[in-house]
Design an enzyme around this catalytic site. Structure first.
Site, PDB file in Angstrom:
ATOM      1  N   LYS A  16      50.119  40.787  52.940  1.00  0.00           N
ATOM      2  CA  LYS A  16      50.336  41.696  54.079  1.00  0.00           C
ATOM      3  C   LYS A  16      49.407  41.344  55.248  1.00  0.00           C
ATOM      4  CE  LYS A  16      49.517  45.597  51.875  1.00  0.00           C
ATOM      5  NZ  LYS A  16      49.100  45.142  50.541  1.00  0.00           N
ATOM      6  N   ARG A  91      49.731  55.259  51.578  1.00  0.00           N
ATOM      7  CA  ARG A  91      49.664  54.682  50.242  1.00  0.00           C
ATOM      8  C   ARG A  91      49.994  55.717  49.167  1.00  0.00           C
ATOM      9  NH1 ARG A  91      45.636  50.072  50.907  1.00  0.00           N
ATOM     10  NH2 ARG A  91      45.005  49.401  48.847  1.00  0.00           N
ATOM     11  N   ARG A 163      34.600  39.778  46.155  1.00  0.00           N
ATOM     12  CA  ARG A 163      34.606  41.203  46.509  1.00  0.00           C
ATOM     13  C   ARG A 163      34.621  42.014  45.216  1.00  0.00           C
ATOM     14  NH1 ARG A 163      39.400  42.328  50.747  1.00  0.00           N
ATOM     15  NH2 ARG A 163      39.806  44.040  49.330  1.00  0.00           N
TER      16      ARG A 163
HETATM   17  P1  AMP Z   1      42.894  47.154  50.715  1.00  0.00           P
HETATM   18  O1  AMP Z   1      42.020  46.156  51.387  1.00  0.00           O
HETATM   19  O2  AMP Z   1      44.038  47.628  51.563  1.00  0.00           O
HETATM   20  O3  AMP Z   1      43.354  46.725  49.348  1.00  0.00           O
HETATM   21  O4  AMP Z   1      41.992  48.472  50.488  1.00  0.00           O
HETATM   22  C1  AMP Z   1      40.778  48.413  49.759  1.00  0.00           C
HETATM   23  C2  AMP Z   1      40.456  49.781  49.172  1.00  0.00           C
HETATM   24  O5  AMP Z   1      40.332  50.757  50.215  1.00  0.00           O
HETATM   25  C3  AMP Z   1      41.517  50.368  48.243  1.00  0.00           C
HETATM   26  O6  AMP Z   1      41.406  49.863  46.927  1.00  0.00           O
HETATM   27  C4  AMP Z   1      41.194  51.853  48.326  1.00  0.00           C
HETATM   28  O7  AMP Z   1      40.031  52.173  47.588  1.00  0.00           O
HETATM   29  C5  AMP Z   1      40.837  52.018  49.795  1.00  0.00           C
HETATM   30  N1  AMP Z   1      42.030  52.359  50.603  1.00  0.00           N
HETATM   31  C6  AMP Z   1      42.628  51.569  51.537  1.00  0.00           C
HETATM   32  N2  AMP Z   1      43.675  52.198  52.097  1.00  0.00           N
HETATM   33  C7  AMP Z   1      43.752  53.420  51.511  1.00  0.00           C
HETATM   34  C8  AMP Z   1      44.618  54.541  51.642  1.00  0.00           C
HETATM   35  N3  AMP Z   1      45.645  54.547  52.517  1.00  0.00           N
HETATM   36  N4  AMP Z   1      44.392  55.631  50.871  1.00  0.00           N
HETATM   37  C9  AMP Z   1      43.373  55.662  50.000  1.00  0.00           C
HETATM   38  N5  AMP Z   1      42.514  54.639  49.805  1.00  0.00           N
HETATM   39  C10 AMP Z   1      42.688  53.521  50.553  1.00  0.00           C
END
Ligand code: AMP
Length: 224
Positions: A16, A91, A163
């Site tokens: 994405k 999400r 990470r």
């Molecule tokens: P990502 O880089 O999009 O995978 O996001 C990393 C982390 O941020 C996720 O594993 C969640 O802990 C948190 N996170 C990101 N977006 C959301 C969301 N819309 N709702 C809740 N937690 C989120």
């Protein structure tokens, strides 16, 4: 010109972010990625960052109350007047409702939800092999895109680290959460006729070509 209000949906690691970079370049739209916004907040030790950090380290979702306001403020900003690309939000069904209500309040609506999909095994291979440089976040992959000098960034020489949420068990947990909490959004947007599917296992250029063609068609339809 009509607005282009887009959501990128898909499991972690489906590409994405890569597609978003291209969309931004192609369509000059602001890009709001909750993961990036939250990681910056954690780094800066803001109130949001302190609360969100614990959930993120475990691979759990941050509670809806913490996320909604952060994103809705951005959508309702001047720079997002002609559209936006959301990555990582909504999400959960609760967040989708919140977004829908906010857009209705602004007399706007979603143009499309772009689902970039990839099977779990592919996601695990991609994410658990990902490494980022400590200083500037340049990204590598131990198998697909290794640095010239093992363990160090080609661009700034800083150490490459994994990470916390790319560790194998955490990736598996993030996938479970995706299937349980985010997959229902696929059905929701499908029912609303907003969903467009893309195969995230294809080469990034190919996925980008499909997305561009889809958006061109959507724009044409809006003008008819
Ligand atoms: P990502 O880089 O999009 O995978 O996001 C990393 C982390 O941020 C996720 O594993 C969640 O802990 C948190 N996170 C990101 N977006 C959301 C969301 N819309 N709702 C809740 N937690 C989120």
């Amino acid at each position: 010109m009509s607005e282009l209000n887009l959501i990128l949906l898909g499991p972690p690691g489906a590409g994405k972010g890569t597609q978003a970079d291209r969309l931004r370049a192609d369509f000059d739209l602001p890009y709001y990625a909750t993961g990036d916004i939250l990681r910056a907040a954690v780094k800066e030790q803001t109130d949001l960052g302190r609360e969100a950090g614990e959930y993120m380290g475990r691979g759990d979702l941050v509670p809806d109350e913490l996320i909604g306001k952060v994103m809705l403020e951005r959508i309702d900003s001047d720079e997002a007047r002609d559209g936006f690309v959301l990555d990582g939000f909504p999400r959960t069904l609760g967040q989708a409702r919140e977004l829908n209500d906010a857009l209705e309040g602004l007399e706007r609506r979603l143009t499309a939800t772009l689902l970039i999909d990839a099977p779990d095994e592919e996601v695990i291979r991609r994410l658990s092999g990902r490494r980022v440089c400590r200083d500037n976040g340049h990204t590598y992959h131990v198998e697909f895109d290794p640095p010239k000098n093992k363990g160090f960034c080609d661009q700034d020489g800083s150490a490459l680290v994994q990470r916390e949420d790319d560790k194998l068990e955490t990736v598996q947990h993030r996938l479970e959460i995706f299937h349980e909490q985010t997959k229902p959004l696929v059905d929701l947007y499908e029912k609303e006729g907003l969903l467009r599917h893309f195969d995230g296992t294809r080469a990034p250029d190919e996925v980008n070509g499909h997305i561009r063609a889809t958006l061109a068609t959507l724009r044409l339809e809006e003008q008819l």
